[in-house]
Design a protein around this motif. Sequence first.
Motif, PDB file in Angstrom:
ATOM      1  N   PRO A 123     -40.867 -67.103  27.902  1.00 27.97           N
ATOM      2  CA  PRO A 123     -40.855 -68.576  27.865  1.00 27.97           C
ATOM      3  C   PRO A 123     -40.326 -69.130  26.537  1.00 27.97           C
ATOM      4  N   ASP A 124     -40.334 -68.327  25.482  1.00 29.53           N
ATOM      5  CA  ASP A 124     -39.869 -68.821  24.190  1.00 29.53           C
ATOM      6  C   ASP A 124     -38.343 -68.836  24.103  1.00 29.53           C
ATOM      7  N   LYS A 125     -37.689 -67.804  24.616  1.00 28.03           N
ATOM      8  CA  LYS A 125     -36.238 -67.673  24.503  1.00 28.03           C
ATOM      9  C   LYS A 125     -35.480 -68.332  25.646  1.00 28.03           C
ATOM     10  N   LEU A 126     -36.158 -68.664  26.732  1.00 32.99           N
ATOM     11  CA  LEU A 126     -35.486 -69.181  27.922  1.00 32.99           C
ATOM     12  C   LEU A 126     -34.780 -70.524  27.676  1.00 32.99           C
ATOM     13  N   PRO A 127     -35.395 -71.527  27.016  1.00 36.07           N
ATOM     14  CA  PRO A 127     -34.661 -72.788  26.790  1.00 36.07           C
ATOM     15  C   PRO A 127     -33.388 -72.601  25.956  1.00 36.07           C
ATOM     16  N   LYS A 128     -33.445 -71.749  24.939  1.00 31.34           N
ATOM     17  CA  LYS A 128     -32.259 -71.482  24.106  1.00 31.34           C
ATOM     18  C   LYS A 128     -31.185 -70.795  24.936  1.00 31.34           C
ATOM     19  N   LEU A 129     -31.582 -69.866  25.789  1.00 28.99           N
ATOM     20  CA  LEU A 129     -30.630 -69.159  26.654  1.00 28.99           C
ATOM     21  C   LEU A 129     -29.952 -70.129  27.616  1.00 28.99           C
ATOM     22  N   ILE A 130     -30.703 -71.053  28.183  1.00 24.57           N
ATOM     23  CA  ILE A 130     -30.147 -72.047  29.106  1.00 24.57           C
ATOM     24  C   ILE A 130     -29.133 -72.924  28.381  1.00 24.57           C
ATOM     25  N   GLN A 131     -29.441 -73.336  27.154  1.00 19.86           N
ATOM     26  CA  GLN A 131     -28.502 -74.136  26.369  1.00 19.86           C
ATOM     27  C   GLN A 131     -27.218 -73.355  26.080  1.00 19.86           C
ATOM     28  N   ASP A 132     -27.350 -72.092  25.735  1.00 16.98           N
ATOM     29  CA  ASP A 132     -26.171 -71.274  25.446  1.00 16.98           C
ATOM     30  C   ASP A 132     -25.293 -71.106  26.685  1.00 16.98           C
ATOM     31  N   VAL A 133     -25.926 -70.883  27.826  1.00 11.58           N
ATOM     32  CA  VAL A 133     -25.171 -70.704  29.072  1.00 11.58           C
ATOM     33  C   VAL A 133     -24.455 -71.997  29.447  1.00 11.58           C
ATOM     34  N   THR A 134     -25.129 -73.127  29.356  1.00 15.86           N
ATOM     35  CA  THR A 134     -24.486 -74.401  29.703  1.00 15.86           C
ATOM     36  C   THR A 134     -23.354 -74.725  28.725  1.00 15.86           C
ATOM     37  N   ARG A 135     -23.533 -74.423  27.440  1.00 15.13           N
ATOM     38  CA  ARG A 135     -22.487 -74.643  26.448  1.00 15.13           C
ATOM     39  C   ARG A 135     -21.259 -73.773  26.763  1.00 15.13           C
ATOM     40  N   THR A 136     -21.495 -72.529  27.151  1.00 19.67           N
ATOM     41  CA  THR A 136     -20.399 -71.627  27.494  1.00 19.67           C
ATOM     42  C   THR A 136     -19.656 -72.117  28.738  1.00 19.67           C
ATOM     43  N   ILE A 137     -20.382 -72.546  29.739  1.00 22.44           N
ATOM     44  CA  ILE A 137     -19.758 -73.064  30.965  1.00 22.44           C
ATOM     45  C   ILE A 137     -18.935 -74.302  30.651  1.00 22.44           C
ATOM     46  N   ARG A 138     -19.454 -75.189  29.788  1.00 20.76           N
ATOM     47  CA  ARG A 138     -18.736 -76.388  29.408  1.00 20.76           C
ATOM     48  C   ARG A 138     -17.433 -76.036  28.686  1.00 20.76           C
ATOM     49  N   LYS A 139     -17.469 -75.040  27.787  1.00 22.47           N
ATOM     50  CA  LYS A 139     -16.258 -74.620  27.063  1.00 22.47           C
ATOM     51  C   LYS A 139     -15.225 -74.017  28.016  1.00 22.47           C
ATOM     52  N   ILE A 140     -15.688 -73.252  28.983  1.00 18.67           N
ATOM     53  CA  ILE A 140     -14.760 -72.662  29.961  1.00 18.67           C
ATOM     54  C   ILE A 140     -14.095 -73.758  30.785  1.00 18.67           C
ATOM     55  N   ARG A 141     -14.855 -74.766  31.187  1.00 22.84           N
ATOM     56  CA  ARG A 141     -14.279 -75.881  31.953  1.00 22.84           C
ATOM     57  C   ARG A 141     -13.253 -76.639  31.115  1.00 22.84           C
ATOM     58  N   GLU A 142     -13.578 -76.910  29.849  1.00 23.98           N
ATOM     59  CA  GLU A 142     -12.638 -77.616  28.973  1.00 23.98           C
ATOM     60  C   GLU A 142     -11.362 -76.796  28.789  1.00 23.98           C
ATOM     61  N   PHE A 143     -11.501 -75.483  28.628  1.00 28.60           N
ATOM     62  CA  PHE A 143     -10.341 -74.607  28.468  1.00 28.60           C
ATOM     63  C   PHE A 143      -9.462 -74.632  29.712  1.00 28.60           C
ATOM     64  N   SER A 144     -10.081 -74.559  30.888  1.00 23.78           N
ATOM     65  CA  SER A 144      -9.291 -74.556  32.117  1.00 23.78           C
ATOM     66  C   SER A 144      -8.608 -75.901  32.334  1.00 23.78           C
ATOM     67  N   GLU A 145      -9.274 -77.002  32.004  1.00 24.64           N
ATOM     68  CA  GLU A 145      -8.652 -78.323  32.146  1.00 24.64           C
ATOM     69  C   GLU A 145      -7.472 -78.472  31.190  1.00 24.64           C
ATOM     70  N   SER A 146      -7.624 -77.996  29.954  1.00 25.04           N
ATOM     71  CA  SER A 146      -6.508 -78.100  29.005  1.00 25.04           C
ATOM     72  C   SER A 146      -5.345 -77.211  29.444  1.00 25.04           C
ATOM     73  N   ALA A 147      -5.645 -76.046  30.025  1.00 29.45           N
ATOM     74  CA  ALA A 147      -4.583 -75.178  30.525  1.00 29.45           C
ATOM     75  C   ALA A 147      -3.855 -75.842  31.691  1.00 29.45           C
ATOM     76  N   LYS A 148      -4.583 -76.507  32.571  1.00 22.88           N
ATOM     77  CA  LYS A 148      -3.954 -77.209  33.688  1.00 22.88           C
ATOM     78  C   LYS A 148      -3.040 -78.324  33.180  1.00 22.88           C
ATOM     79  N   GLU A 149      -3.519 -79.072  32.174  1.00 23.19           N
ATOM     80  CA  GLU A 149      -2.706 -80.152  31.622  1.00 23.19           C
ATOM     81  C   GLU A 149      -1.447 -79.613  30.954  1.00 23.19           C
ATOM     82  N   ASP A 150      -1.581 -78.487  30.253  1.00 25.46           N
ATOM     83  CA  ASP A 150      -0.406 -77.874  29.625  1.00 25.46           C
ATOM     84  C   ASP A 150       0.616 -77.445  30.678  1.00 25.46           C
ATOM     85  N   ILE A 151       0.154 -76.880  31.749  1.00 25.06           N
ATOM     86  CA  ILE A 151       1.066 -76.450  32.821  1.00 25.06           C
ATOM     87  C   ILE A 151       1.738 -77.661  33.450  1.00 25.06           C
TER      88      ILE A 151
END
Length: 146
Positions: free
Chosen positions: A23-51
């Motif tokens: 229960p101590d590490k779970l909130p930090k893990l959730i934040q890290d996972v959501t941050r990673t997913i957000r970065k992947i989405r931003e990367f894919s959107e920028s790649a689409k715009e570049d194309i």
Amino acid sequence: MFNDIGPLELVTLIVLAVLVFGPDKLPKLIQDVTRTIRKIREFSESAKEDIRQELGPEFKDFEFEDLNPKTFIRKQLDNDELGLKEIRNGFDLKKEMAEVTDAVHSRESESSSSSSSSGSSGGSIDMTKKPENPREERPPYDADAT
């Protein structure tokens, strides 16, 4: 994305995550996972715009979802330039089958009326009759072949 996960499965996943990460590490893990997913989405959107920028203005309405074969075919078939909607709407399978059935039945009735008037079968074959020899001969057993 997770449409096939039921409530019981979701509760099981949550309990399993609490047991594995604690229960101590779970909130930090959730934040890290959501941050990673957000970065992947931003990367894919920028790649689409570049194309899109590299393709030029003639491909301004290009959608990457059109690269999916199902979407591409559906979009092309819905396109009315070929006149496929009129062909599809003009073709009634039940009507066509009824016409074929009527033609076959009228041909049968014509041949049966002509054969009954002439008194002979006229060479027509009755497919509903069973063969005269009901006992079927089997080929000889070959022990070497098995």
